[in-house]
Design a protein around this motif. Structure first.
Motif, PDB file in Angstrom:
ATOM      1  N   ALA A 107       0.682  -1.387   0.032  1.00  0.00           N
ATOM      2  CA  ALA A 107      -0.055   0.001   0.012  1.00  0.00           C
ATOM      3  C   ALA A 107       1.082   1.310  -0.035  1.00  0.00           C
ATOM      4  O   ALA A 107       0.696   2.220  -0.738  1.00  0.00           O
ATOM      5  N   GLY A 108       2.008   1.189   0.740  1.00  0.00           N
ATOM      6  CA  GLY A 108       2.798   2.265   0.732  1.00  0.00           C
ATOM      7  C   GLY A 108       3.536   2.446  -0.533  1.00  0.00           C
ATOM      8  O   GLY A 108       3.772   3.878  -0.951  1.00  0.00           O
ATOM      9  N   PHE A 144       0.825   4.150  -2.790  1.00  0.00           N
ATOM     10  CA  PHE A 144       0.691   5.456  -2.302  1.00  0.00           C
ATOM     11  C   PHE A 144       1.901   6.209  -3.031  1.00  0.00           C
ATOM     12  O   PHE A 144       1.632   7.412  -3.485  1.00  0.00           O
ATOM     13  N   THR A 145       3.151   5.908  -2.668  1.00  0.00           N
ATOM     14  CA  THR A 145       4.359   6.718  -3.384  1.00  0.00           C
ATOM     15  C   THR A 145       4.245   6.782  -4.691  1.00  0.00           C
ATOM     16  O   THR A 145       4.429   7.638  -5.501  1.00  0.00           O
ATOM     17  N   ARG A 157       1.917   9.455  -5.900  1.00  0.00           N
ATOM     18  CA  ARG A 157       2.322  10.691  -5.635  1.00  0.00           C
ATOM     19  C   ARG A 157       3.320  11.101  -6.532  1.00  0.00           C
ATOM     20  O   ARG A 157       3.481  12.228  -7.086  1.00  0.00           O
TER      21      ARG A 157
END
Length: 118
Positions: free
Chosen positions: A62-63, A66-67, A70
């Motif tokens: 998930a990180g 997300f990154t 972004r």
């Protein structure tokens, strides 16, 4: 080490972490031999082997998503910020995974203990 459990009292002792130290699996040899006992045995053994890695990997994934989102949106996070985020997510996911594994293990013991005579 494999531990053989022959009574409900022995089974209940597994709820304490200290009683599980060094135990990698259990074999339930109780008065009943039905599907509920085998199901509980599998759930207990799964809980004994749990390390929280699956949940940790989901958090890290998930990180990464997300990154990536972004990055695509134009925001350029620093490398150290990304590393810190992913490390935090990995540890958080692992701890949550371990907590859920502990809860599931205790629930399996409680369910089977409720079915067995003392």
């Amino acid at each position: 080490m494999r531990r053989i459990i022959r009574s409900t009292m022995e089974l209940r002792t597994l709820k304490h972490r200290t009683a599980r130290r060094g135990v990698s699996s259990v074999v339930l040899e109780l008065a009943r031999e039905d599907e509920a006992v085998r199901t509980a045995e599998r759930a207990i053994n799964r809980g004994l082997r749990a390390c929280g890695c699956e949940t940790g990997s989901v958090f890290v994934f998930a990180g990464v998503v997300f990154t990536a989102l972004r990055w695509v949106s134009g925001s350029r996070p620093s490398a150290w910020g990304v590393v810190a985020l992913l490390a935090t997510l990995a540890v958080t996911g692992k701890l949550i995974g371990l907590a859920f594994a502990e809860w599931r293990l205790r629930a399996a013991i409680d369910r089977l203990s409720a079915l067995e005579p003392s």
